[in-house]
Write a protein that holds these residues in place. Sequence first.
Motif, short mmCIF file in Angstrom:
data_model
loop_
_atom_site.label_atom_id
_atom_site.label_comp_id
_atom_site.label_asym_id
_atom_site.label_seq_id
_atom_site.Cartn_x
_atom_site.Cartn_y
_atom_site.Cartn_z
N LEU A 399 0.81 -1.22 0.00
CA LEU A 399 0.00 0.00 0.00
C LEU A 399 0.84 1.28 0.00
O LEU A 399 0.71 2.11 -0.91
N PRO A 400 1.75 1.50 0.98
CA PRO A 400 2.55 2.73 0.94
C PRO A 400 3.52 2.76 -0.25
O PRO A 400 3.80 3.83 -0.79
N SER A 401 4.00 1.59 -0.65
CA SER A 401 4.92 1.54 -1.79
C SER A 401 4.22 1.96 -3.07
O SER A 401 4.78 2.71 -3.90
N LEU A 402 2.98 1.51 -3.25
CA LEU A 402 2.22 1.87 -4.44
C LEU A 402 1.90 3.37 -4.46
O LEU A 402 2.00 4.02 -5.51
N ILE A 403 1.54 3.91 -3.31
CA ILE A 403 1.26 5.35 -3.23
C ILE A 403 2.51 6.15 -3.60
O ILE A 403 2.44 7.12 -4.37
N ALA A 404 3.66 5.74 -3.07
CA ALA A 404 4.91 6.44 -3.37
C ALA A 404 5.22 6.36 -4.86
O ALA A 404 5.66 7.34 -5.48
N ALA A 405 5.00 5.18 -5.48
CA ALA A 405 5.31 5.02 -6.91
C ALA A 405 4.39 5.87 -7.77
O ALA A 405 4.83 6.46 -8.77
N LEU A 406 3.12 5.94 -7.42
CA LEU A 406 2.17 6.72 -8.22
C LEU A 406 2.37 8.22 -8.07
O LEU A 406 2.18 8.99 -9.01
N GLY A 408 5.35 9.89 -6.68
CA GLY A 408 6.69 10.41 -6.93
C GLY A 408 7.58 9.57 -7.79
O GLY A 408 8.75 9.93 -8.03
N GLY A 409 7.13 8.40 -8.25
CA GLY A 409 7.94 7.56 -9.10
C GLY A 409 9.06 6.84 -8.34
O GLY A 409 9.02 6.72 -7.11
N PRO A 410 10.07 6.35 -9.06
CA PRO A 410 11.15 5.58 -8.44
C PRO A 410 11.90 6.34 -7.34
O PRO A 410 12.31 5.73 -6.34
N SER A 411 12.10 7.65 -7.50
CA SER A 411 12.83 8.40 -6.48
C SER A 411 12.07 8.42 -5.16
O SER A 411 12.67 8.31 -4.08
N ALA A 412 10.74 8.54 -5.23
CA ALA A 412 9.94 8.51 -4.00
C ALA A 412 9.98 7.13 -3.36
O ALA A 412 10.00 7.01 -2.13
N CYS A 413 9.98 6.10 -4.17
CA CYS A 413 10.08 4.73 -3.63
C CYS A 413 11.42 4.53 -2.92
O CYS A 413 11.47 3.91 -1.85
N ALA A 414 12.49 5.04 -3.53
CA ALA A 414 13.80 4.92 -2.89
C ALA A 414 13.83 5.67 -1.56
O ALA A 414 14.41 5.19 -0.58
N ARG A 415 13.18 6.83 -1.53
CA ARG A 415 13.11 7.59 -0.27
C ARG A 415 12.30 6.85 0.77
O ARG A 415 12.61 6.90 1.96
N LEU A 416 11.26 6.13 0.34
CA LEU A 416 10.45 5.36 1.27
C LEU A 416 11.27 4.24 1.93
O LEU A 416 11.06 3.93 3.11
N ILE A 417 12.20 3.66 1.19
CA ILE A 417 13.08 2.64 1.79
C ILE A 417 13.90 3.24 2.92
O ILE A 417 14.05 2.64 4.00
N ILE A 418 14.43 4.45 2.71
CA ILE A 418 15.22 5.11 3.75
C ILE A 418 14.34 5.40 4.96
O ILE A 418 14.75 5.19 6.12
N ILE A 419 13.12 5.87 4.73
CA ILE A 419 12.22 6.18 5.83
C ILE A 419 11.88 4.93 6.62
O ILE A 419 11.87 4.93 7.86
N SER A 420 11.59 3.83 5.92
CA SER A 420 11.27 2.58 6.63
C SER A 420 12.47 2.08 7.43
O SER A 420 12.30 1.54 8.53
N SER A 421 13.68 2.28 6.91
CA SER A 421 14.89 1.89 7.65
C SER A 421 15.06 2.73 8.90
O SER A 421 15.47 2.23 9.96
#
Length: 560
Positions: A399-406, A408-421
């Motif tokens: 769910l949050p990954s899909l929202i990030a992809a829609l 902000g695209g790949p850069s937002a997804c990469a940022r989401l990985i940092i936030i989850s870490s």
Amino acid sequence: MTGISNGDQVSGEAETMKTLEREASSSKGKSTSRAPSASYDLEANGAQKPEHDDKPEHQPENQKPGWRRMISHIGPGFLVCMAFIDPGSVETLFQTASQNQYQLLWVILLGFILVFIVQSLAANLGVVTGMHLAEHYRLEYPKYLNYCFWILAEAAVIGADISEVIGTAFALDILLHIPVWVGILLTGLTPFLLVGLQKYGFRKVEMALAMVVFVIAACFVGELPYVKPKASEVFKGFIPGFNNRDAVANGIAFLGALIMPHNLFIHSALVLTRRPPQSVKGINDACRYFAIESAPPMALALFINIVAIVVAGSICFASNISPGTAAACKNLTLYNGAILLKDVLGKWSRLVYGISLLASAQGSALTVGCSGQYVMQGFLQKKTKKWIITVVTRGLAILPSLIAALVGGPSACARLIIISSMILSFELPFTILPLLRFTSSRKKMGPHKNHIAVIIAAWILGLCAVGINVYYLSVGFVEWLIHNNLPKAASVIIGIIVFPIMIVYLVTSVYVIFKKVDVATYKPPPPLPLPTNKDSMGETIEEEEEIPYREDLVEMAESE
């Protein structure tokens, strides 16, 4: 009369043999599971076979050479170490290298020392007490607090799965040119594949995935002669210090990506699929073997992390960097990380990188799925089918990954990985500190409790990690609150909400540190020597190399 007596005697002997055969048959079917008190089942281990066995004489388990006993303990460490080269770890490495070059190498070294200590302590806790970490939470903490810790543990599992979801989506885009948001949706199918493979012996598949991931490690090593890093600059990176706030954030994110709470839960449970001899020496040997077994994969993972950050840092801070590489380094993520392998692999860099990224994500997803099951069973005493837990966990990660992809695209997804870490890092006090308390308690561990040197080293490193989190949480949030562009009313509302949460966070951390251990789980082993299985001719029967003594956990690992 004599004939009648002889007939009775023959009949009695036949009846005796039938009784012995029934007892032997029933003893084979008995469960060898160990109770939470670590009691020893003499009958299951001392049953004798009445029928003749032509096997040559063998040494009993507790008299076998150390290397043979060591082999039976191999497995948990390799599975756990998959998390150290998962997409979340690689993403934080790329971010760290592109922004701080070698500056945070000391965080990597410190993190691996800490993770080796705490993972070994988690294994020791399982071996000595016969219970995994989540089960100890349920025994020690009040019911309401146990539910809170369970929610945090589930959040940690979901946070770890987010990086696997995004890593898989990136790999599908790199290999098949599938849009990232579509790839994220497709990851909803992978749990069924992983569960199905595990049913037919996923250990072999898991090792194959690990071998593919190590291909990219060889590629990074091959890149070193091309980038030619300066040794003096690299060694400076092992000197502790932060030059800016971004370095602090990256350091916290890396600790969260490295010291994953779900890894401690699963490691303390996986060791329960082996049964050490129930004696002080047997348990000490098992603890030592599990530590030795974990050391090589952890050392290899440390080497991979250091080489990756040196290569990425050298390329992004090179004086003769090309415009294309410079543009990629401004936002170096999992998505464009293949550029780091171009010198070694040329046009094959994207293919090899994509395959390795996909293997890394799927291998780590197996660990996340298993840990979710142990967390549920330990905290709540509820057994749920593996596919249900895996699908629910994956859905909450999608769910949050899909929202990030829609959005902000790949850069937002990469940022989401940092936030989850970073979120995983903030949860560390509620995982590391209870583990240190449990393993330092004589009530829990008996004579196997932590040595004073281990206690001092572990608490220093643990409190350092917690202190960095608290510092960044408090100072960073206050500065953001003062300098953000939101209306003052919105800032006040956010402060009113967040500050009480910060106080609860600090108070709970202090409570966990000083909370007294109440429940004794260590039971001294029987004083008698361990019985030896012998056949009817008095010859020793060889025992199994690996005998599960928590069959409930073994069934969980093997069930659908």
